[in-house]
Scaffold this motif. Sequence first.
Motif, PDB file in Angstrom:
ATOM      1  N   LEU A   1       0.841  -1.204   0.000  1.00 50.13           N
ATOM      2  CA  LEU A   1       0.000   0.000   0.000  1.00 50.13           C
ATOM      3  C   LEU A   1       0.870   1.245   0.000  1.00 50.13           C
ATOM      4  O   LEU A   1       0.550   2.225  -0.665  1.00 50.13           O
ATOM      5  N   ALA A   2       1.962   1.194   0.759  1.00 47.48           N
ATOM      6  CA  ALA A   2       2.895   2.326   0.810  1.00 47.48           C
ATOM      7  C   ALA A   2       4.275   1.793   1.141  1.00 47.48           C
ATOM      8  O   ALA A   2       4.431   0.977   2.043  1.00 47.48           O
TER       9      ALA A   2
ATOM     10  N   VAL B   1       1.915   6.693  11.776  1.00 49.24           N
ATOM     11  CA  VAL B   1       1.029   6.422  10.640  1.00 49.24           C
ATOM     12  C   VAL B   1       0.382   5.045  10.776  1.00 49.24           C
ATOM     13  O   VAL B   1      -0.733   4.826  10.304  1.00 49.24           O
ATOM     14  N   VAL B   2       1.051   4.111  11.443  1.00 45.94           N
ATOM     15  CA  VAL B   2       0.575   2.732  11.509  1.00 45.94           C
ATOM     16  C   VAL B   2      -0.820   2.628  12.126  1.00 45.94           C
ATOM     17  O   VAL B   2      -1.702   1.993  11.529  1.00 45.94           O
ATOM     18  N   PRO B   3      -1.095   3.220  13.292  1.00 48.36           N
ATOM     19  CA  PRO B   3      -2.454   3.106  13.833  1.00 48.36           C
ATOM     20  C   PRO B   3      -3.513   3.739  12.923  1.00 48.36           C
ATOM     21  O   PRO B   3      -4.639   3.265  12.855  1.00 48.36           O
TER      22      PRO B   3
ATOM     23  N   GLU C   1      -6.712   1.841  11.309  1.00 46.49           N
ATOM     24  CA  GLU C   1      -8.076   2.379  11.377  1.00 46.49           C
ATOM     25  C   GLU C   1      -8.739   2.400  10.000  1.00 46.49           C
ATOM     26  O   GLU C   1      -9.926   2.137   9.860  1.00 46.49           O
ATOM     27  N   LEU C   2      -7.961   2.701   8.971  1.00 46.03           N
ATOM     28  CA  LEU C   2      -8.500   2.780   7.613  1.00 46.03           C
ATOM     29  C   LEU C   2      -8.712   1.408   6.973  1.00 46.03           C
ATOM     30  O   LEU C   2      -9.688   1.200   6.245  1.00 46.03           O
TER      31      LEU C   2
ATOM     32  N   ALA D   1      -5.556   7.586   1.309  1.00 46.57           N
ATOM     33  CA  ALA D   1      -5.463   8.297   2.592  1.00 46.57           C
ATOM     34  C   ALA D   1      -4.161   7.944   3.320  1.00 46.57           C
ATOM     35  O   ALA D   1      -3.508   8.823   3.896  1.00 46.57           O
ATOM     36  N   ILE D   2      -3.775   6.673   3.297  1.00 50.93           N
ATOM     37  CA  ILE D   2      -2.522   6.253   3.929  1.00 50.93           C
ATOM     38  C   ILE D   2      -1.345   6.912   3.224  1.00 50.93           C
ATOM     39  O   ILE D   2      -0.440   7.473   3.863  1.00 50.93           O
ATOM     40  N   ARG D   3      -1.341   6.875   1.921  1.00 51.43           N
ATOM     41  CA  ARG D   3      -0.231   7.423   1.154  1.00 51.43           C
ATOM     42  C   ARG D   3      -0.094   8.932   1.356  1.00 51.43           C
ATOM     43  O   ARG D   3       1.010   9.468   1.327  1.00 51.43           O
TER      44      ARG D   3
END
Length: 170
Positions: A47-48, A57-59, A63-64, A105-107
């Motif tokens: 994903l990234a 960023v991990v939590p 969540e996503l 969103a993660i990226r």
Amino acid sequence: MPDHALELSFDAASEAGVVAQWEALKAAGIPSQADHRSMTNAPHLTLAAAVGIDPAVVPQAVELVAPLLPTTLRLGGLILLGHGQRITIAHLVEPDAALAEATAAIRALVPTLRHPVWTPHVTLARRVSRRLLADALDVLHATPAPRELVADRLRWWDPELDLIEDVARA
């Protein structure tokens, strides 16, 4: 230094389908992911990947992504990535809208992405010489390939901490 990464891992049946293709390439004398024996090597969808991913960023990624697990990923055709004399062969992944949005969103949270444009794929072979490309494609077309993969885990890889762990499971 290897990249930090957030990746989706697959259920046993999906993983076995990809590994069978790795092994078929290896048996034909063609470089494949079966040659890579690191503890981090397993079929996955990145994903990234970045020079560094802030652990905060991990939590947020959990969540996503956690509510989406398990998720079925439809595979498109084989794709060739790279240029020059060595090519990567992969399955193109066609994520659904929810996973594509979660990944975007993660990226957005990772300023040091290795590749700013996400090309969702599952790698079968890296560094395949162009002269072996036709043989590799013949092997892959002759080997049963999954049409779908079931992702059931989100994996966090931090090479600086020598940490690889599932941070969310279905």
